[in-house]
Structures are given as structure tokens and as C-alpha cells.
Design a protein around this motif. Structure first.
Motif, short mmCIF file in Angstrom:
data_model
loop_
_atom_site.label_atom_id
_atom_site.label_comp_id
_atom_site.label_asym_id
_atom_site.label_seq_id
_atom_site.Cartn_x
_atom_site.Cartn_y
_atom_site.Cartn_z
N GLY A 55 0.82 -1.21 0.00
CA GLY A 55 0.00 0.00 0.00
C GLY A 55 0.85 1.25 0.00
O GLY A 55 0.60 2.21 -0.73
N GLN A 56 1.92 1.23 0.83
CA GLN A 56 2.80 2.39 0.90
C GLN A 56 3.54 2.59 -0.43
O GLN A 56 3.70 3.71 -0.89
N ALA A 57 3.98 1.45 -1.04
CA ALA A 57 4.75 1.57 -2.27
C ALA A 57 3.88 2.02 -3.42
O ALA A 57 4.37 2.66 -4.36
N ALA A 58 2.58 1.70 -3.38
CA ALA A 58 1.71 2.04 -4.50
C ALA A 58 1.22 3.48 -4.44
O ALA A 58 0.58 3.96 -5.37
N ASN A 59 1.54 4.18 -3.36
CA ASN A 59 0.99 5.51 -3.15
C ASN A 59 1.91 6.57 -3.76
O ASN A 59 2.87 7.04 -3.14
N THR A 60 1.61 6.96 -5.00
CA THR A 60 2.47 7.93 -5.69
C THR A 60 2.48 9.28 -5.00
O THR A 60 3.53 9.92 -4.85
N ASP A 61 1.31 9.74 -4.57
CA ASP A 61 1.24 11.07 -3.95
C ASP A 61 2.07 11.12 -2.68
O ASP A 61 2.74 12.12 -2.40
N LEU A 62 2.04 10.04 -1.92
CA LEU A 62 2.82 9.98 -0.68
C LEU A 62 4.30 10.17 -1.01
O LEU A 62 5.03 10.92 -0.36
N TYR A 63 4.76 9.48 -2.07
CA TYR A 63 6.17 9.58 -2.48
C TYR A 63 6.51 11.02 -2.82
O TYR A 63 7.49 11.58 -2.32
N ILE A 64 5.69 11.63 -3.68
CA ILE A 64 5.98 12.99 -4.13
C ILE A 64 6.00 13.95 -2.94
O ILE A 64 6.93 14.75 -2.77
N ASN A 65 4.98 13.84 -2.09
CA ASN A 65 4.88 14.78 -0.98
C ASN A 65 6.02 14.60 0.02
O ASN A 65 6.53 15.57 0.58
N THR A 66 6.40 13.32 0.25
CA THR A 66 7.47 13.08 1.22
C THR A 66 8.78 13.69 0.74
O THR A 66 9.51 14.32 1.51
N VAL A 67 9.08 13.51 -0.53
CA VAL A 67 10.38 13.97 -1.04
C VAL A 67 10.40 15.47 -1.25
O VAL A 67 11.35 16.16 -0.87
N LEU A 68 9.34 15.99 -1.85
CA LEU A 68 9.38 17.40 -2.25
C LEU A 68 8.74 18.34 -1.23
O LEU A 68 8.64 19.53 -1.49
N ALA A 69 8.34 17.81 -0.08
CA ALA A 69 7.69 18.66 0.92
C ALA A 69 8.61 19.81 1.32
O ALA A 69 9.79 19.62 1.58
N GLY A 70 8.08 21.00 1.31
CA GLY A 70 8.84 22.14 1.81
C GLY A 70 9.87 22.69 0.83
O GLY A 70 10.62 23.58 1.18
N THR A 71 9.92 22.17 -0.41
CA THR A 71 10.88 22.72 -1.34
C THR A 71 10.18 23.47 -2.46
O THR A 71 10.78 23.79 -3.47
N GLY A 72 8.92 23.75 -2.27
CA GLY A 72 8.22 24.56 -3.25
C GLY A 72 7.79 23.78 -4.49
O GLY A 72 7.51 24.37 -5.51
N GLY A 73 7.77 22.45 -4.39
CA GLY A 73 7.26 21.64 -5.47
C GLY A 73 8.06 21.77 -6.75
O GLY A 73 9.27 21.63 -6.74
N SER A 74 7.40 22.04 -7.83
CA SER A 74 8.02 21.88 -9.15
C SER A 74 8.73 23.14 -9.63
O SER A 74 8.67 23.46 -10.78
N GLN A 75 9.34 23.88 -8.74
CA GLN A 75 10.00 25.10 -9.22
C GLN A 75 11.24 24.75 -10.03
O GLN A 75 11.82 23.72 -9.90
#
Lengths: 490, 228
Positions: free
Chosen positions: A470-490
Motif C-alpha cells: 500500500g505504501q509503495a503504491a501511493n504515488t502522492d505519498l512519495y511525491i509529498n514526502t520527497v518534495l515537501a517544503g521545497t516549493g514543489g516543481s520550481q
């Protein structure tokens, strides 16, 4: 505490660099360095798991926030694989002391470090670097197994692996030329707009074929039987048990995060089906135990590719169950083959010579075929229910092939079991029959105990794998965990 | 049959690449991460050579991986080559010009090699490039005098300590509470020789390791060949 997760990746490299110096002064001290580092790595990773650090988390190497720097992404799946790498590295440690010990042990440490990197890294090019390191360390370990046959198979593996690396690099270059980033989370964010096209599909296919060389994907798996038959059993066990699964992990991450095209999934399904057919049929005809195991491993990985073609949590659960089951079984079987290499016919009656080894072989075989209540049954059952729930006819072909393959598997494994328990040939006294050596047999027994434990605690193990999937299949979780606080796709 | 499949595969791959290449937008690469790094690198790492700040800073662990690949390749080659018995070289000595030219070039190559390593954060170049020149400096006398030997023990000691100091510098940052391989001691002296904090130290480690590794590998190869 979570900063320390980098140590299992870095300390083996540190040990590998220093090992030749230490071995020069004292072999007895040097011989302890590798096992100590791997045991410490197990402890750190196990501690992460037990202490209940909130997973997943992302760790920026060098303090540069992704996507600018490289990050490690640690979810339960990555942690599980990293732990398995360190543990199997310890179990398959090349203890043999001779004049090449320093080099061999250094290569093993490099292999473990690179495999840990493959499990943890969250950057596409960083994955490629570790993939190359795995390849180069493997060449050395295979060639060091001795004999001209090992040289020849190492050269063939080197050429095929080189082609695979070039293709992988090409795919990564295509992705970078389209998006301008290499971070997996960042790519996952951009993929729906920028990679959902022909170029993205081409990139995926080149990476699939390239990484597929290590994942024993049909048709780039021709190195498998030769290498596994000529390398030492410990190296074969590590390659078949773990390295192939790590290559699979890369493909899994790419599929979940970046590539969602139906064509990509169809190609994988077809290649998986062909792998199952070719692998199992070849295993059925094999006359040598190691070759049989090698072909059977191609077939098993084909089944995992079929499972990967179901891009949902259920499919991932089947992938994980089959993967970890195969990891236990194939590692154990290769340890048994350590003493039982060579022609199958010579093993006639070997059960009398080594009853424990024969019993473990039967246990592994039954689980591989899928006999309840052994874990193999649950792994295969998960895949069957998932396949049956799909509507596309291609999945039904996959299901049919999968069931047929199980029959073939049963045929050749039970044939060997019957040989083992059958009467010995008249002109050979039982004492002269081959027998797995003590250390290999002990290692194989450990895997057997692990298998039985998994069978006893099948419900919690199933829940755990479901959670991991379940954790591995969660794409949004991956994106949010890694890019949290860096302003996303700048 | 095998040739035919090979041809088909190569043809298909070529066609696919052509088809893809025609759709690529050459000359206008997407500078998503690249642009951000170009803007921030001099301040964050203190290196004027942005390539260096990427190689040792932003993607430092890739460089550690590359070093390990080189090490693994050298160790594998050693395993394969080490099986033959090495006897004294039987090739004829080089001539007067080669011998003395090699001897004269040795200090020059050494100087250039170290210059390139130490200025890796300022000018194009760095540890990998400088390391190769160092290896050439040590290998040149071997070409001139085939009987001469490099001290393999010494080389492997240099190599091991250089490689492990790269990791130790990274771990030092970790023990200071920073991230692994985080550049430390970044001074506000952009463009000076003593600037960019730990990056030049990392490059020195890379240079020594690459130099010792290549020199050892080349002399290993030369010795194995000379007996055939």
C-alpha cells in the motif's frame, strides 16, 4: 537517528577501500571487518524498523534539497530490501581465505553497498551508478570463481550487461532531455504531462530491456544459466536471490511513479509470459541441478513480471509475496546445489547420504510449487485471484500460462525429489555420493527455518506485505514526502 | 539466424532512435534543475567551477559511486590478471631520449597533475583529470624502462587511504549534525585558491585515488604482458 540510514550504504564502501591495506598487515583482523560492517548495517536498519520511525521519509545527501540534490527515499519496501541485502551479504559472505581474499571480500562489500544503494536511492541517475557498480563487482566475483568456464560466462555476461547499461543510459538521457530533472519524485510530478507520450514509452522500454538484463527478463537473460552454473553457489545465490529482485524494484518504482501507459504494461506482460514459458520448459529439460535452478529462476521472475503488470495495490502485493518467497527459496536451493552441482543422475539415492539436505530440498520444492500451507501457496494464490479479476484477455493468457508452468515446475522438482529418495545406482556405494558441505547446509537450513516461520505466521506476514504494498503504491505519498517544503516543481 | 536477429534488433533500434530524435527539440534543453543549480551553486558551495559543485556537492554520492566502480574494476582486473605468474620483464630498454625524456617529464607531469587537482573548484579540471595525469607521470618511467617496477604496496596504501578519506570527510559532516557529504567550511572567498570549503579536499582524495588506481592497473597490465 534517521540520518544514520546512510551508514549501511557508506560503511561497506569504506571497508572495501581499507580492506586491501588491513589484509596486508593482518589477515585475521581483516577477515572480521566485512562481517562486522554488515552486522552493524543489519542492526541500524533493523533498529529503524523496530523503533517505529515514521515511514516513509526522505534524506537529502549533502544537505541539498531534492530535486537539486540526490535523496534517499526510505519507505517500508526500501527498508525491507536494504535489510535483506545486508543480511544476505552476511549469510553469503566469502569466508574462504587464500591469496585473493582481500580482493574478493572487497568486491563483496562493494556489491552489498551498491545493492543497498539500489534499494534506497530516490534519484534515477544515482540508481544507474549503483546499478553499474553492482555489474562491475559481479563480473569480478564471477571471474574469481575460477576455471575457464567461469571466465567465459563472465565475459558473455559482461557484453550483455554492457548493452543493457547503454540502453538504460539512453532511456535516462531521453527522460532528462524531455523533463530536465532526474529526481524520481520530481519526475512523478511531471510525468503525466511530459512523459505520457511516445518518447516516454521509448524511454521506459529501453530502461526495461536494460535493467531487465539483471532482472532475468526474456529475451536478455541468456547469461543466466551459464553464470549460475559456473560461479560459486554463494555468488549465484546472491545474484538469483537478491540482485535480480533489486533490478525488479527499479522497474516497480518507475512503473508506479512515472510510467502509466497501457502499452508499457502490455509489453511487460508479454515478456513475462514468454519468460515463464521459456524458463520452465528449459528447466524441465535441464540435466544439471544448477542449470535447472537457473532456468527455474527465469520462470519465477517471469511470473513476477506478470504480477507487475497489474498496476494496483493488489498486484504489488502479489509481486512482493512472490519476490520474497523466491528470495528465500532460491537462495536456499542454491546453497544445497553447492554440494549437489553437476549431473542430476549422480544424485540418485543421495537422500540416504544426507537426509537433512534432501528433506530441505523437498520442503523448498513443495513451497515453490505452491503446496498449502507453505507460503508459496499464498503467494501464487494472490497472483491467481488478481489475474482472474482482470478483464483483458491478455491477463487470462497469463493466468493459463502461470497454471501450466506450475504443473511443469511440479514435474521437474518432484522428479528430482524422487531421484534423491530412490535407490542408489548399484555400482556406487552410498559413501561416495555427493553431499552439501556443513556451512552450506547450515545456511540452507536457516532459509528453511525462515520459510517454516513464514508459514506459521502467514497472517501477520500477509498484513505486513499488504501494508508495504500500500505504501509503495501511493504515488502522492512519495511525491509529498520527497518534495515537501521545497516549493514543489520550481 | 543469430546474425539476422541481431541485424533486426539493431535496425529496429536505429529506426526508433531516428523517429524519436526527429521529435526532440534540439538546442533548447529544459533547464529545470540545471538552471536552479547554476543560479545557486556559487553561493551554496563556494566553487566558481559549477561542474565541480555538481560533481562533489549536489551529486557527491554519484562521484563516490564512480570511485567505487573504478575500484571494483581494478580489483576485478587484478583478480583475473593475478592468476598468471609475473616474471621479470624481458623487453629491451628504451633509448636514450625516451629514458631521459621520461625522467625529465616526471616532475612536470606531477606538478601539472596536482595543479589541476588543486584548482578543480576554480578552473575546468579536477580530481579525475588530475589523477589521470598523475598516473601517466608514474607510468611513463615504466614505458622507458620495462624492467622497472612500481611499488604496488605503496600504491594500494595511497589508494585505500584516499578513498576512505573521501568517505571520512562525508562522515565528518554527518557527525557535525549536517547531512552526509554536506560541504563544510564554505568561506566567503569566491575565486580564491583557499575557498569552497571541503570540496578541494574531496578532489584531492579523488585525484590520489584515481592516480594510484590507474598507475597500479597499468603497471599490472604491463607486467602481465611482458612475459608473453
Amino acid at each position: 537517528m534517521s540520518d544514520l540510514i546512510v551508514l549501511p550504504l557508506v560503511l561497506p564502501l569504506f571497508g572495501a577501500f581499507l580492506l586491501p591495506i588491513v589484509m596486508r598487515t593482518s589477515i585475521s583482523i581483516g577477515a572480521w571487518i566485512g562481517p562486522a560492517i554488515l552486522a552493524y548495517g543489519c542492526w541500524i536498519l533493523g533498529d529503524q524498523w523496530i523503533s517505529g520511525t515514521t515511514l516513509p521519509f526522505s534524506l537529502a545527501i549533502g544537505g541539498f534539497a531534492p530535486p537539486m540534490g540526490i535523496n534517499l527515499y526510505i519507505d517500508s519496501l526500501a527498508l525491507l530490501f536494504a535489510f535483506a541485502v545486508q543480511l544476505l551479504g552476511l549469510l553469503f559472505w566469502p569466508f574462504k581465505i587464500d591469496q585473493e581474499t582481500a580482493r574478493r571480500q572487497a568486491l563483496m562489500l562493494l556489491l552489498v553497498a551498491a545493492s543497498t544503494g539500489l534499494a534506497l536511492s530516490g534519484d534515477l541517475f544515482n540508481l544507474y551508478v549503483f546499478y553499474e557498480l553492482v555489474a562491475v563487482a559481479t563480473f569480478g566475483l564471477i571471474a574469481a570463481s575460477g576455471g575457464s568456464a567461469a571466465y567465459a560466462s563472465a565475459i558473455r555476461y559482461l557484453i550483455l550487461s554492457g548493452i543493457g547499461s547503454v540502453l538504460t543510459l539512453l532511456g535516462i538521457a531521453l527522460i532528462y532531455s524531455q523533463t530536465g530533472t532526474l529526481n524520481l519524485a520530481h519526475l512523478a510530478q511531471l510525468a503525466p504531462e511530459q512523459l505520457n507520450n511516445k518518447l516516454g514509452l521509448t524511454a521506459f522500454l529501453t530502461i526495461l530491456i536494460g535493467v531487465g538484463v539483471k532482472a532475468e527478463l526474456f529475451p536478455v537473460n541468456t547469461w543466466v544459466p551459464e553464470v549460475y552454473a559456473t560461479a560459486t553457489s554463494r555468488v549465484s545465490a546472491f545474484l538469483a536471490g537478491l540482485v535480480s529482485k533489486l533490478a525488479l524494484l527499479i522497474i516497480l518504482r518507475l512503473l508506479v511513479l512515472i510510467f502509466h501507459q497501457p502499452e508499457a504494461i502490455q509489453v511487460m506482460l508479454v515478456l513475462g509470459i514468454l519468460g515463464v514459458i521459456s524458463g520452465e520448459l528449459a528447466a524441465w529439460r535441464a540435466k544439471d541441478m544448477r542449470r535447472m535452478l537457473a532456468f527455474s529462476s527465469i520462470g519465477q521472475l517471469g511470473m513476477i513480471f506478470i504480477a507487475l503488470a497489474i498496476p494496483e495495490q493488489g498486484g504489488l502485493l502479489a509481486v512482493l509475496a512472490l519476490t520474497f518467497h523466491h528470495l528465500l527459496i532460491k537462495s536456499g536451493l542454491f546453497m544445497l546445489a553447492d554440494g549437489w552441482g553437476g549431473a542430476i543422475e549422480k544424485l540418485r539415492g543421495a537422500a540416504k547420504r544426507s537426509p537433512l539436505a534432501a528433506a530441505i530440498f523437498v520442503l523448498f520444492s513443495l513451497s515453490l510449487i505452491g503446496m498449502p500451507p507453505l507460503p508459496g501457496f499464498w503467494a501464487k494464490f494472490t497472483l491467481i485471484t488478481q489475474l482472474a479479476a482482470q478483464t483483458s484477455p491478455l491477463y487470462l493468457i497469463g493466468l493459463t500460462v502461470f497454471l501450466l508452468a506450475t504443473v511443469i515446475e511440479a514435474a521437474y522438482l518432484l522428479r528430482l525429489a524422487a531421484l534423491l529418495y530412490g535407490p542408489a545406482a548399484k555400482d556406487t556405494p552410498i559413501d561416495t555420493l555427493a553431499k552439501p558441505a556443513g556451512l552450506s547446509l547450515a545456511t540452507a537450513s536457516l532459509f528453511g527455518i525462515g520459510l517454516l516461520a513464514a508459514a506459521l505466521f502467514i497472517a501477520p506476514v500477509g498484513d505486513l506485505l499488504n501494508h508495504v504494498a500500500g505504501q509503495a503504491a501511493n504515488t502522492d505519498l512519495y511525491i509529498n514526502t520527497v518534495l515537501a517544503g521545497t516549493g514543489g516543481s520550481q | 539466424m543469430r546474425n539476422l536477429t541481431g541485424l533486426l534488433f539493431a535496425g529496429g533500434l536505429g529506426f526508433m532512435l531516428l523517429a524519436i530524435a526527429s521529435g526532440l527539440d534540439f538546442g533548447a534543453p529544459p533547464m529545470l534543475v540545471g538552471g536552479a543549480i547554476q543560479a545557486a551553486a556559487p553561493q551554496e558551495t563556494g566553487a566558481t567551477n559549477i561542474v565541480t559543485s555538481v560533481v562533489l556537492g549536489y551529486r557527491g554520492i554519484d562521484t563516490l559511486g564512480e570511485l567505487s566502480i573504478l575500484f571494483a574494476a581494478a580489483a576485478s582486473a587484478g583478480l583475473v590478471l593475478g592468476r598468471r605468474h609475473t616474471t621479470a620483464g624481458t623487453l629491451t630498454e628504451g633509448g636514450f631520449v625516451l629514458k631521459h625524456g621520461g625522467a625529465m617529464l616526471f616532475p612536470l607531469l606531477l606538478t601539472i597533475g596536482f595543479y589541476i587537482i588543486f584548482h578543480g573548484h576554480l578552473t575546468p579540471g579536477g580530481g579525475f583529470q588530475g589523477g589521470v595525469i598523475l598516473a601517466a607521470a608514474f607510468f611513463l618511467p615504466l614505458l622507458a624502462r620495462p624492467g622497472a617496477r612500481l611499488h604496488h604496496g605503496m600504491l594500494s596504501v595511497i589508494e585505500g587511504f584516499a578513498g576512505s578519506s573521501f568517505i571520512l570527510i562525508g562522515l565528518a559532516a554527518l557527525s557535525e549534525g549536517e547531512a552526509f557529504l554536506q560541504p563544510m567550511l564554505v568561506q566567503d572567498a569566491l575565486g580564491q585558491l583557499v575557498s569552497a570549503g571541503t570540496l578541494p579536499l574531496l578532489y584531492l582524495a579523488v585525484g590520489l585515488k584515481v592516480g594510484a588506481e590507474l598507475a597500479g592497473l597499468l603497471s599490472h597490465l604491463a607486467q602481465t604482458e611482458s612475459e608473453v
